[in-house]
Design an enzyme around this catalytic site. Structure first.
Site, PDB file in Angstrom:
ATOM      1  N   HIS A  72       0.753  -1.318  -0.093  1.00 33.88           N
ATOM      2  CA  HIS A  72      -0.066  -0.018   0.045  1.00 33.88           C
ATOM      3  C   HIS A  72       0.896   1.319   0.106  1.00 33.88           C
ATOM      4  CE1 HIS A  72       0.380   0.146   4.408  1.00 33.88           C
ATOM      5  NE2 HIS A  72       0.219   1.285   4.153  1.00 33.88           N
ATOM      6  N   ASP A 118       0.106  -7.514   1.787  1.00 34.60           N
ATOM      7  CA  ASP A 118       0.672  -6.109   1.672  1.00 34.60           C
ATOM      8  C   ASP A 118       2.262  -6.188   1.780  1.00 34.60           C
ATOM      9  OD1 ASP A 118       0.432  -3.527   1.885  1.00 34.60           O
ATOM     10  OD2 ASP A 118      -0.180  -3.363   4.022  1.00 34.60           O
ATOM     11  N   GLN A 206       0.875   6.054  11.306  1.00 41.27           N
ATOM     12  CA  GLN A 206       0.965   6.283   9.964  1.00 41.27           C
ATOM     13  C   GLN A 206       2.437   6.901   9.553  1.00 41.27           C
ATOM     14  OE1 GLN A 206      -2.056   6.254  11.270  1.00 41.27           O
ATOM     15  NE2 GLN A 206      -2.831   5.047   9.823  1.00 41.27           N
ATOM     16  N   GLY A 207       3.013   6.311   8.415  1.00 40.55           N
ATOM     17  CA  GLY A 207       4.276   6.541   8.340  1.00 40.55           C
ATOM     18  C   GLY A 207       5.285   5.546   8.714  1.00 40.55           C
ATOM     19  N   ASP A 208       4.780   4.674   9.659  1.00 40.29           N
ATOM     20  CA  ASP A 208       5.613   3.512   9.866  1.00 40.29           C
ATOM     21  C   ASP A 208       5.459   2.283   8.877  1.00 40.29           C
ATOM     22  OD1 ASP A 208       6.812   4.579  12.213  1.00 40.29           O
ATOM     23  OD2 ASP A 208       5.172   3.990  13.551  1.00 40.29           O
ATOM     24  N   SER A 209       4.263   2.544   8.325  1.00 40.09           N
ATOM     25  CA  SER A 209       3.920   1.510   7.001  1.00 40.09           C
ATOM     26  C   SER A 209       5.061   0.885   6.301  1.00 40.09           C
ATOM     27  CB  SER A 209       2.811   1.864   6.227  1.00 40.09           C
ATOM     28  OG  SER A 209       1.645   1.749   6.791  1.00 40.09           O
TER      29      SER A 209
HETATM   30  N1  ARG Z   1      -1.248   2.255   7.287  1.00 37.63           N
HETATM   31  C1  ARG Z   1      -0.251   3.190   8.137  1.00 37.63           C
HETATM   32  C2  ARG Z   1       0.840   3.512   7.039  1.00 37.63           C
HETATM   33  O1  ARG Z   1       0.500   3.836   5.957  1.00 37.63           O
HETATM   34  C3  ARG Z   1       0.340   2.358   9.068  1.00 37.63           C
HETATM   35  C4  ARG Z   1      -0.706   1.889  10.161  1.00 37.63           C
HETATM   36  C5  ARG Z   1      -0.379   1.115  11.380  1.00 37.63           C
HETATM   37  N2  ARG Z   1      -1.182   1.162  12.527  1.00 37.63           N
HETATM   38  C6  ARG Z   1      -1.441   0.755  13.512  1.00 37.63           C
HETATM   39  N3  ARG Z   1      -2.157   0.921  14.378  1.00 37.63           N
HETATM   40  N4  ARG Z   1      -0.196  -0.080  13.899  1.00 37.63           N
HETATM   41  O2  ARG Z   1       1.649   4.300   7.647  1.00 37.63           O
END
Ligand code: ARG
Length: 260
Positions: A72, A118, A206-209
């Site tokens: 993603h 993913d 967000q941003g750790d993905s």
């Molecule tokens: N989708 C998020 C990103 O793009 C990562 C989210 C992780 N969330 C969590 N609650 N562990 O960075």
């Protein structure tokens, strides 16, 4: 619901990208990117395989010239010179030891449609001379306590971070994770692995993905068991972080890497 999750994940990555362009300025809550919540600073060199990607995601060095990240975080597969990978530093603004390399190709997991699968690979223009992170090839390490790290938000809706943060989160079994309610009913148990505390407080965001979730193997070496994927908000009670189950895709990842 799958589309919603897909959109949420994409929105998170896109928001983080906007942040990266704004050179890590604090952002308003509605921009909603997020990294490690409840973490502490990683030491320089502690996780040498960690990579920051310019679209606002994390990644890890699968080989010195291939970064493993989340599907993603990328738009599809093919030649792509638009991504910059930064490695070798915990402080993204430090020029000492910092290595920045452009992408040449992206390979998004075949069949990725926003639910499960993913993972993605990014080929770099040059190898980076830093240690790589090996991936789990069996389910034996899908248990215990895991380390997560990233430059993502330190609180839900918070700003991207200049310094790499790390945290420890415990394994959550699929049944418990799925029973968390809401979007957790979309969990793909064979392709995703959950981690977090029942009481919340510590999580990726967000941003750790795309960044790795990892632990020590029997020889004391780091081994990657997950890829940061999604969650309901960040660090909320009874809302575990959801990670791509690396062992499920290890063969596909290794084979795909050989084609890049
Ligand atoms: N989708 C998020 C990103 O793009 C990562 C989210 C992780 N969330 C969590 N609650 N562990 O960075």
């Amino acid at each position: 619901m799958n589309k919603l999750i897909s959109w949420l994940k994409r929105a998170a990555a896109t928001g983080a990208a906007a942040l990266a362009v704004a050179s890590l300025q604090p952002v308003s809550a509605h921009a909603a990117p997020a990294p490690v919540v409840g973490g502490t600073r990683a030491a320089q060199g502690e996780f040498p395989f960690m990579v920051r990607l310019s679209m606002g995601c994390g990644g890890s060095l699968l080989t010195q010239q291939i970064v493993l990240t989340a599907a993603h975080c990328v738009n599809g597969s093919g030649n792509n010179t638009s991504i910059t990978a930064t490695a070798g530093v915990v402080d993204l603004q430090s020029t000492t030891g910092r290595v920045q390399v452009r992408s040449t190709k992206v390979l998004q997991a075949p069949g990725y449609n926003g639910t499960g699968k993913d993972w993605a690979l990014i080929k770099l223009a040059q190898p980076i001379n830093l240690p790589t992170l090996k991936i789990a090839t069996t389910t034996q390490y899908n248990t215990g306590d895991f380390t997560v790290a990233g430059w993502g938000a330190a609180r839900e809706g918070g700003a991207q971070q200049r310094y790499l943060l790390k945290a420890t989160v415990p394994f959550v079994d699929d049944a418990t994770c799925e029973a968390s309610g809401g979007i957790y009913s979309d969990l793909v148990p064979g392709e995703e692995i959950c981690a977090g505390f029942e009481e919340g407080g510590v999580d990726t965001c967000q941003g750790d993905s795309g960044g790795p979730m990892f632990r020590k193997d029997d020889t004391g070496a780091w081994i990657q068991v997950g890829i940061v994927s999604w969650g309901e908000g960040c660090a909320r009670p009874d809302a575990p972080g959801v990670y791509t189950e690396v062992s499920t895709f290890a063969t596909a990842i290794t084979q795909a890497a050989a084609t890049l």
